[in-house]
Enzyme design. Structure first.
Site, short mmCIF file in Angstrom:
data_model
loop_
_atom_site.label_atom_id
_atom_site.label_comp_id
_atom_site.label_asym_id
_atom_site.label_seq_id
_atom_site.Cartn_x
_atom_site.Cartn_y
_atom_site.Cartn_z
N GLN A 82 42.23 33.47 53.84
CA GLN A 82 42.86 34.36 52.85
C GLN A 82 44.06 35.06 53.47
OE1 GLN A 82 41.96 34.42 49.70
NE2 GLN A 82 43.27 36.07 49.02
N LYS B 2 36.69 33.81 44.04
CA LYS B 2 36.59 32.40 44.43
C LYS B 2 35.12 32.04 44.69
CE LYS B 2 41.16 32.57 46.37
NZ LYS B 2 42.01 32.67 47.56
N ASP C 208 44.04 25.10 50.47
CA ASP C 208 45.12 26.01 50.09
C ASP C 208 46.47 25.29 50.06
OD1 ASP C 208 44.77 28.63 49.35
OD2 ASP C 208 44.26 29.28 51.39
N1 LIG Z 1 44.85 31.78 51.35
C1 LIG Z 1 45.14 32.30 50.17
N2 LIG Z 1 44.95 31.57 49.07
C2 LIG Z 1 45.23 32.09 47.84
O1 LIG Z 1 45.07 31.41 46.83
C3 LIG Z 1 45.72 33.44 47.77
C4 LIG Z 1 45.90 34.15 48.96
N3 LIG Z 1 45.61 33.56 50.14
N4 LIG Z 1 46.39 35.40 48.94
C5 LIG Z 1 46.67 36.09 47.72
C6 LIG Z 1 46.98 35.14 46.57
C7 LIG Z 1 46.75 35.75 45.20
N5 LIG Z 1 45.64 35.01 44.63
C8 LIG Z 1 44.96 35.38 43.48
C9 LIG Z 1 43.67 34.98 43.22
C10 LIG Z 1 42.98 35.43 42.12
C11 LIG Z 1 43.58 36.29 41.23
C12 LIG Z 1 42.79 36.77 40.06
O2 LIG Z 1 41.62 36.50 39.94
N6 LIG Z 1 43.42 37.59 39.21
C13 LIG Z 1 42.77 38.21 38.07
C14 LIG Z 1 42.60 39.71 38.29
C15 LIG Z 1 41.85 40.06 39.53
C16 LIG Z 1 41.79 41.56 39.78
O3 LIG Z 1 41.03 42.22 39.05
O4 LIG Z 1 42.51 42.05 40.66
C17 LIG Z 1 43.64 38.03 36.84
O5 LIG Z 1 44.86 37.87 36.98
O6 LIG Z 1 43.09 38.06 35.75
C18 LIG Z 1 44.88 36.68 41.45
C19 LIG Z 1 45.57 36.23 42.55
C20 LIG Z 1 45.24 34.07 45.50
N7 LIG Z 1 46.01 34.05 46.58
#
Ligand SMILES: Nc1nc(=O)c2c([nH]1)NC[C@@H]1CN(c3ccc(C(=O)N[C@@H](CCC(=O)O)C(=O)O)cc3)C=[N+]21
Length: 390
Positions: A178, A134, A201
């Protein structure tokens, strides 16, 4: 607390240097992934169904596990076709470029840049990756991003005080705590403490409620990422059968909420016949509902939950599951809920993991921050009342 924040500012300078370095790599990778090829439709119905004007978001070469990469030229025998793989990184890049252009205009007009504050409690490895993603995205778009790292043992009161401080800071537009939080901290209490107008969020109960009744609200990043993908690929949802596996309050539930809503409210909702399946849906029923899906969204964190025999030909699959496993070679790997190899042979569209919904999720948080900066949503007395309560 003051010392803590000062320490963070010092750290921030270092972090920005790190981001500058990371950004170069990020741009390079994303550029490499962007394919602007176009398909030649073999029939009118194919052009309509696949929305060919938008194929730039797809890896146009169809993935066919048994024959390697192949391009399917006819839709007459769909089962021998394979899915268009939705390129989440390219969609995210477009969203970020749109934000970047807008932020540049804002800054050129002499105004300050938007600012996002992220609270990261503890040392959860996945959370660190997500928060970092982010921050990199914010930096790319010109949005300032402060990461406040707080030790795991912090009290709930302390976190509430931190949020209160950020609520009052005029120059902080978006606040994101988060999740998950350590078990001794009540997530609902924390989410509700964030001022609704800064709640990028969309986890504050006021935003949840407004979204439920289809009023303008901050929509959580993952659901809005899914909506954005469907919108940008011009996938019609009205009257379709949508099945959502998983009913988490921050992902499954809001996605189902949006997909089922009648489309007459503020959020351009899906108007689909929507079913939610969850851990207590019996296996035969799960099979039955998934088979009926024109649009299948899975957000369970159960790898391999959906296999090819469960889906119908031409289904649109949005896989939000993200699980870290060790593969057969002993290497760590990210997988979704869907057996990608098998299901991509029957689906018309499919999101991969990684590189599907995840990157779009990140972009949507940043987009919400810009929206918060512009104060696009009117929360009336709520914005102040919540703040004065503390
Ligand atoms: N307050 C809060 N807001 C959120 O938006 C929030 C949270 N808590 N807790 C967890 C979940 C999950 N989430 C993700 C964000 C980025 C990837 C992301 O970048 N994924 C990459 C891979 C990343 C890696 O290498 O692990 C992909 O799918 O290509 C995934 C999942 C946001 N969340």
């Amino acid at each position: 607390m003051v010392t803590f924040i000062i320490a963070q500012i010092g750290r921030r300078a270092l972090f920005s240097m790190f981001l500058c370095y990371k950004n170069v790599n990020l741009n390079f990778n994303v550029q490499a992934l962007r394919t602007l090829l176009t398909l030649t439709p073999s029939s009118k119905s194919q052009a309509q169904r696949r929305q060919l004007s938008f194929v730039r978001y797809d890896k146009v070469k169809r993935f066919h596990p048994s024959r390697g990469i192949s391009v399917c030229h006819t839709h007459t025998s769909k089962s021998s076709c394979s899915a268009i793989v939705i390129n989440g990184k390219a969609i995210a890049q477009d969203i970020k470029d749109e934000i970047k252009a807008e932020v540049e205009c804002i800054v050129e007009s002499g105004k300050r840049a938007p600012r996002l504050a992220v609270l990261l409690v503890g040392n959860d490895a996945a959370s660190i990756v997500y928060v970092r993603n982010k921050a990199i995205a914010a930096h790319y778009t010109g949005i300032a991003c402060d990461i406040l790292r707080i030790p795991e043992k912090v009290s709930e009161e302390e976190v509430l005080r931190e949020i209160d401080l950020l609520n009052r800071l005029e120059e902080v537009d978006g606040i994101l705590v988060q999740l998950p939080l350590p078990p001794h901290i009540n997530e609902r209490t924390i989410c509700d403490a964030v001022l609704p107008g800064k709640d990028v969020d969309g986890f504050n109960v006021l935003n949840v409620g407004r979204f439920c009744v289809d009023q303008k609200a901050f929509i959580p990043a993952t659901p809005s990422g899914v909506l954005e993908i469907l919108k940008r690929l011009k996938i019609e949802t009205r009257g379709k059968n949508a099945v959502v596996c998983g009913r988490s309050k921050n992902v499954g539930l809001p996605i189902a909420m949006h997909l089922h809503s009648d489309g007459k409210g503020d959020n351009n909702a899906g108007d689909a016949t929507t079913t939610i399946c969850h851990r207590n849906t019996p296996p035969d029923q799960l099979m039955h509902f998934i088979k009926s899906a024109d649009i299948l969204v899975t957000a369970t964190g159960v790898p391999g939950l959906v296999t090819a025999d469960m889906v119908k030909d031409g289904v649109i699959v949005i896989d939000i599951g993200i699980t870290r496993i060790i593969d057969e070679n002993g290497k760590p790997k990210l997988v979704g809920d869907v057996d990608f190899k098998g299901v991509s042979e029957k689906a018309s569209y499919i999101t991969p993991v990684p590189g599907g919904v995840g990157p779009v999720t990140v972009a949507m948080v940043i987009k919400n921050t810009l929206t918060a900066y512009k104060k696009e949503y009117d929360y009336g007395p709520w914005n102040k009342a919540m703040s004065h309560n503390r």
